[in-house]
Design a protein around this motif. Sequence first.
Motif, PDB file in Angstrom:
ATOM      1  N   ASP A  27       0.532  -1.206   0.075  1.00  0.00           N
ATOM      2  CA  ASP A  27      -0.025  -0.082  -0.203  1.00  0.00           C
ATOM      3  C   ASP A  27       0.771   1.335   0.024  1.00  0.00           C
ATOM      4  N   GLN A  28       2.035   1.281   0.790  1.00  0.00           N
ATOM      5  CA  GLN A  28       2.910   2.383   0.746  1.00  0.00           C
ATOM      6  C   GLN A  28       3.796   2.727  -0.410  1.00  0.00           C
ATOM      7  N   ILE A  29       3.958   1.458  -1.211  1.00  0.00           N
ATOM      8  CA  ILE A  29       4.659   1.573  -2.661  1.00  0.00           C
ATOM      9  C   ILE A  29       3.589   2.170  -3.605  1.00  0.00           C
ATOM     10  N   VAL A  30       2.328   1.665  -3.679  1.00  0.00           N
ATOM     11  CA  VAL A  30       1.167   2.279  -4.332  1.00  0.00           C
ATOM     12  C   VAL A  30       1.102   3.577  -4.226  1.00  0.00           C
ATOM     13  N   GLU A  31       0.930   4.199  -2.778  1.00  0.00           N
ATOM     14  CA  GLU A  31       0.678   5.434  -2.664  1.00  0.00           C
ATOM     15  C   GLU A  31       1.947   6.383  -3.176  1.00  0.00           C
ATOM     16  N   LEU A  32       3.178   5.854  -2.977  1.00  0.00           N
ATOM     17  CA  LEU A  32       4.163   6.599  -3.653  1.00  0.00           C
ATOM     18  C   LEU A  32       4.143   6.732  -5.017  1.00  0.00           C
ATOM     19  N   ALA A  33       3.704   5.892  -5.813  1.00  0.00           N
ATOM     20  CA  ALA A  33       3.576   5.777  -7.230  1.00  0.00           C
ATOM     21  C   ALA A  33       2.470   6.520  -7.770  1.00  0.00           C
ATOM     22  N   ARG A  34       1.436   6.704  -6.850  1.00  0.00           N
ATOM     23  CA  ARG A  34       0.381   7.546  -7.101  1.00  0.00           C
ATOM     24  C   ARG A  34       0.710   9.172  -6.620  1.00  0.00           C
ATOM     25  N   ASN A  35       1.701   9.291  -6.171  1.00  0.00           N
ATOM     26  CA  ASN A  35       2.112  10.724  -5.773  1.00  0.00           C
ATOM     27  C   ASN A  35       3.304  10.984  -6.863  1.00  0.00           C
ATOM     28  N   SER A  40       9.866   2.522 -11.897  1.00  0.00           N
ATOM     29  CA  SER A  40      11.628   2.244 -11.930  1.00  0.00           C
ATOM     30  C   SER A  40      12.077   2.979 -10.892  1.00  0.00           C
ATOM     31  N   ASP A  41      11.687   4.415 -10.664  1.00  0.00           N
ATOM     32  CA  ASP A  41      12.444   4.993  -9.291  1.00  0.00           C
ATOM     33  C   ASP A  41      12.299   4.015  -8.160  1.00  0.00           C
ATOM     34  N   LEU A  42      11.176   3.771  -7.669  1.00  0.00           N
ATOM     35  CA  LEU A  42      10.840   2.774  -6.740  1.00  0.00           C
ATOM     36  C   LEU A  42      11.656   1.815  -6.552  1.00  0.00           C
ATOM     37  N   ALA A  43      11.854   0.915  -7.685  1.00  0.00           N
ATOM     38  CA  ALA A  43      12.496  -0.309  -7.856  1.00  0.00           C
ATOM     39  C   ALA A  43      13.943   0.023  -7.577  1.00  0.00           C
ATOM     40  N   GLU A  44      14.602   1.080  -7.747  1.00  0.00           N
ATOM     41  CA  GLU A  44      15.778   1.551  -7.579  1.00  0.00           C
ATOM     42  C   GLU A  44      15.998   1.538  -5.999  1.00  0.00           C
ATOM     43  N   GLU A  45      14.851   2.270  -5.317  1.00  0.00           N
ATOM     44  CA  GLU A  45      15.080   2.413  -4.008  1.00  0.00           C
ATOM     45  C   GLU A  45      14.761   1.380  -2.917  1.00  0.00           C
ATOM     46  N   PHE A  46      13.797   0.641  -3.662  1.00  0.00           N
ATOM     47  CA  PHE A  46      13.116  -0.580  -2.606  1.00  0.00           C
ATOM     48  C   PHE A  46      13.570  -1.799  -3.400  1.00  0.00           C
ATOM     49  N   GLU A  47      12.838  -2.837  -2.692  1.00  0.00           N
ATOM     50  CA  GLU A  47      13.435  -4.021  -3.377  1.00  0.00           C
ATOM     51  C   GLU A  47      12.323  -4.608  -4.728  1.00  0.00           C
ATOM     52  N   PRO A  48      11.166  -4.321  -4.558  1.00  0.00           N
ATOM     53  CA  PRO A  48      10.324  -4.866  -5.735  1.00  0.00           C
ATOM     54  C   PRO A  48      10.541  -4.210  -7.049  1.00  0.00           C
ATOM     55  N   THR A  49      10.404  -5.168  -8.014  1.00  0.00           N
ATOM     56  CA  THR A  49      10.817  -4.523  -9.425  1.00  0.00           C
ATOM     57  C   THR A  49       9.586  -3.683  -9.878  1.00  0.00           C
ATOM     58  N   ALA A  50       9.957  -3.030 -10.795  1.00  0.00           N
ATOM     59  CA  ALA A  50       9.236  -2.068 -11.516  1.00  0.00           C
ATOM     60  C   ALA A  50       8.002  -2.812 -12.079  1.00  0.00           C
ATOM     61  N   THR A  51       8.077  -3.830 -12.707  1.00  0.00           N
ATOM     62  CA  THR A  51       7.142  -4.611 -13.161  1.00  0.00           C
ATOM     63  C   THR A  51       6.049  -5.179 -11.772  1.00  0.00           C
ATOM     64  N   THR A  52       6.740  -5.603 -10.625  1.00  0.00           N
ATOM     65  CA  THR A  52       5.782  -5.865  -9.391  1.00  0.00           C
ATOM     66  C   THR A  52       5.111  -4.546  -8.961  1.00  0.00           C
ATOM     67  N   THR A  53       5.520  -3.584  -9.138  1.00  0.00           N
ATOM     68  CA  THR A  53       5.120  -2.146  -8.786  1.00  0.00           C
ATOM     69  C   THR A  53       4.010  -1.933  -9.568  1.00  0.00           C
ATOM     70  N   SER A  54       4.336  -2.023 -10.719  1.00  0.00           N
ATOM     71  CA  SER A  54       2.978  -1.760 -11.704  1.00  0.00           C
ATOM     72  C   SER A  54       1.863  -2.685 -11.713  1.00  0.00           C
ATOM     73  N   GLY A  55       2.202  -3.953 -11.173  1.00  0.00           N
ATOM     74  CA  GLY A  55       1.122  -4.854 -11.034  1.00  0.00           C
ATOM     75  C   GLY A  55       0.504  -4.365  -9.884  1.00  0.00           C
ATOM     76  N   TRP A  56       0.890  -4.160  -8.975  1.00  0.00           N
ATOM     77  CA  TRP A  56       0.373  -3.497  -7.334  1.00  0.00           C
ATOM     78  C   TRP A  56      -0.571  -2.377  -7.783  1.00  0.00           C
TER      79      TRP A  56
END
Length: 117
Positions: A27-35, A40-56
């Motif tokens: 939920d926190q990663i999704v919130e960051l992405a929506r903000n 890909s930025d989130l993947a560099e800073e956190f562990e989940p890949t960009a594909t995983t984050t997009s899926g979330w």
Amino acid sequence: MDVSSLSNQQVLTMPRTRPPYPQKFRDQIVELARNGRTPSDLAEEFEPTATTTSGWLNQADRDEGKSAEGLSSDEREELRELRKKLRELKQERDILAKATAWFAREKGDVPPKSSGS
């Protein structure tokens, strides 16, 4: 200890996948992405890949009714439960069919199976 000294059994018992990320973290990663952060930025800073984050993000959109593509989490959970119940019912049906056949043979209503067929 060097990797070459490990036996095959030790190497094969390592887990192949990692445990799922906690929902709060997702939920926190999704919130960051929506903000404004990109997956890909989130993947560099956190562990989940960009594909995983997009899926979330896509799943969160489905859950909130913003997208009609695919199943919401509630629908996915219901489908999982229904499939589990179906498996259980099929097992019960098979057990009852075998028990019915056994009782019919015991009672003499059905001739015994011949081994010469």
